[in-house]
Scaffold this active site. Structure first.
Site, PDB file in Angstrom:
ATOM      1  N   HIS A 156       1.001  -1.206   0.236  1.00 17.34           N
ATOM      2  CA  HIS A 156       0.103   0.036   0.012  1.00 17.34           C
ATOM      3  C   HIS A 156       0.760   1.365   0.046  1.00 17.34           C
ATOM      4  O   HIS A 156       0.466   2.152   0.544  1.00 17.34           O
ATOM      5  CB  HIS A 156      -0.958   0.097   1.137  1.00 17.34           C
ATOM      6  N   SER A 277      14.644  21.376 -16.392  1.00 17.31           N
ATOM      7  CA  SER A 277      13.488  22.201 -16.700  1.00 17.31           C
ATOM      8  C   SER A 277      14.078  23.444 -17.194  1.00 17.31           C
ATOM      9  O   SER A 277      14.981  24.277 -17.034  1.00 17.31           O
ATOM     10  CB  SER A 277      12.831  22.609 -15.179  1.00 17.31           C
ATOM     11  N   LYS A 283      16.000  21.912 -11.027  1.00 14.37           N
ATOM     12  CA  LYS A 283      15.402  20.592 -11.499  1.00 14.37           C
ATOM     13  C   LYS A 283      16.125  19.614 -12.373  1.00 14.37           C
ATOM     14  O   LYS A 283      16.974  19.896 -13.118  1.00 14.37           O
ATOM     15  CB  LYS A 283      14.176  20.806 -12.127  1.00 14.37           C
ATOM     16  N   GLU A 290       9.596   8.396 -17.032  1.00 18.14           N
ATOM     17  CA  GLU A 290       8.104   8.803 -17.143  1.00 18.14           C
ATOM     18  C   GLU A 290       7.766   8.625 -18.475  1.00 18.14           C
ATOM     19  O   GLU A 290       6.571   8.230 -18.622  1.00 18.14           O
ATOM     20  CB  GLU A 290       8.298  10.378 -16.973  1.00 18.14           C
TER      21      GLU A 290
END
Ligand code: ARG
Length: 464
Positions: A156, A277, A283, A290
């Protein structure tokens, strides 16, 4: 009439129709499979005396010349010849003269395209198996370097029990092993030869399908000509196997994204696998995992697409079936990119072992082990579970982890507690203690690694 099938027609094809029905823009990918199939077919025609041997030889040489020209980028595929089959047949006739027209004796484009697809699927299936193996090797390498790395295991997405990072990585090894097995098993069915089924009903010529099958290294011929030209199960199977594989890749990608977040800091992806970024200079984005996760969508889509194309089709061939190609080409392309990136990304990631260990030391994930401790002292598990629940609650209220509670505090919950409880609660011991087959205990993980390496060696043997 310049069309190979033009005889029955009195009008030129509408330009839009020509463009709409043509598949040459993408099925040119099948050029070499098409030529391979044609060479086997014409060899068989010559051997069976259906066409003169010299003609068969001439056609074969002509086809080889065309293959060389395609390889050298010297040919132009034309929409007016619709698809790869007619483009090549036209080139053949241009190359060697009217005798080239004998190639299509005893076959149809329907059994021809099905054969091309079988050859293509077989080829890419083997390519996928090799690429998956590379990812497995990267996983095994990282696992070997992390046989002592303890991390929280989750259910979980809540801390559950400490495990070895090697154990977590190897979980993916076995998923990929099953993927490979599925791909490899599917070759059995891909190895059925449709050629010789004709348009749908067989042919009047005394062809030798077994011989063609042997020449193309298929294991058997389709026993039913209608099935032979209508079957795309082998394409579906590839797409289904690819979808399951992408599910695994996507799950691993998701974990790499989470692990490399500021909140977790369990791994750092190599700079060469991340992007920045355009506005936030600090970043470092995990774009590759992804995208692997995101591209899973198109792979599922291609499977659902073809299932839908096929579901309402009457026997035998229907033009709808031309829609089997772009989806699988896209899936192969997507898998190829994904697997080629995944292997080096796993190999180059930095594992932040200290952060993983700190995480385990600052939680209650050793709670099950206190329960097991009381069980070994004779208490039924269910009762032990209830007691530990109270201890954990007490710990949370006191802001103490289980290793920080004193023995007096423990004794207030059960007289069975003694000093030896502390050794049991050390994360290392918690991991070690799970020594059942397939468990995260050190010994078991070493055995698992051995098994994994055996699997990798066997693949190499199979290919030798
Ligand atoms: N381009 C066609 C396909 O990919 C080849 C088979 C055409 N057969 C036919 N009867 N029109 O399906």
């Amino acid at each position: 009439m310049s069309k190979l099938w033009g005889g029955r027609f009195t009008k030129e094809t509408n330009k839009l129709v020509e463009e709409y029905t043509a598949s040459i823009s993408y099925d040119q990918k099948l050029a070499f499979e098409d030529i391979e199939g044609s060479i086997a077919h014409v060899t068989m025609l010559g051997e069976c005396g259906i066409i003169p041997k010299e003609d068969a030889d001439t056609i074969q040489k002509g086809l080889q010349t065309i293959a060389e020209k395609i390889q050298a980028g010297q040919v132009e595929f034309l929409v007016e010849h619709e698809d790869i089959h007619m483009n090549i047949e036209k080139m053949l006739i241009d190359e060697i003269g009217p005798v080239g027209g004998k190639l299509h004796t005893g076959r149809s484009r329907n059994d021809q395209v099905a054969t091309d697809m079988h050859l293509y699927v077989r080829k890419v299936t083997n390519e996928m198996i090799e690429l998956i193996t590379k990812v497995q090797e990267a996983l095994v390498e990282q696992a070997k370097q992390n046989v002592d790395t303890i991390m929280p295991g989750y259910t979980h997405l809540q801390r559950a029990q400490p495990i070895l990072f090697a154990h977590h990585l190897l979980a993916y090894f076995w998923m990929l092993e099953r993927d490979k097995e599925r791909f490899s098993d599917s070759i059995k069915r891909t190895n059925w030869l449709p050629l010789g089924a004709g348009a749908l009903a067989g042919t009047t010529f005394p062809i030798d399908r077994e011989r063609t099958s042997e020449l193309l290294a298929f294991s058997t011929v389709y026993p039913n000509s209608l099935d032979a030209v209508s079957d795309r199960d082998f394409v579906l199977e590839f797409l289904a196997n690819a979808s399951i594989l992408m599910t695994h890749i996507s799950r691993l990608s998701e974990e790499m994204i989470i692990w490399s977040s500021q909140e977790f800091q369990f791994i750092e992806l190599d700079d060469s696998f991340c992007t920045g970024s355009s506005i936030m200079p600090q970043k470092k984005n995990p774009d590759v995992p992804e995208l692997l996760r995101g591209k899973t969508g198109r792979v599922y889509g291609n499977l659902i697409g073809l299932l839908t194309v096929l579901k309402g089709l009457p026997l035998a061939y229907n033009k709808d079936m031309q829609e089997d190609k772009e989806g699988i080409f896209d899936t192969v392309n997507t898998l190829d990119g994904a697997l080629k990136l995944l292997a080096p990304m796993i190999a180059t990631m930095t594992v932040k072992q200290e952060n993983m260990y700190n995480a385990v030391s600052n939680d209650y994930s050793n709670a099950t082990d206190i329960a097991d401790y009381l069980v070994t002292k004779g208490l039924p598990f269910r009762e032990a579970h209830a007691i530990i629940g109270q201890i954990v609650l007490y710990g949370i209220q006191q802001q103490k982890y289980l290793l920080q509670l004193s023995i007096d505090e423990y004794k207030t919950f059960s007289p069975l507690f003694e000093e030896d409880i502390y050794a049991v609660l050390e994360p290392k011991h918690v991991v070690e203690a799970r020594n059942s087959i397939g468990g995260t205990g050190h010994q078991q993980v070493l055995k698992q690694l051995e098994l994994a390496e055996e699997k990798l060696e066997n693949v190499l043997l199979d290919q030798a």
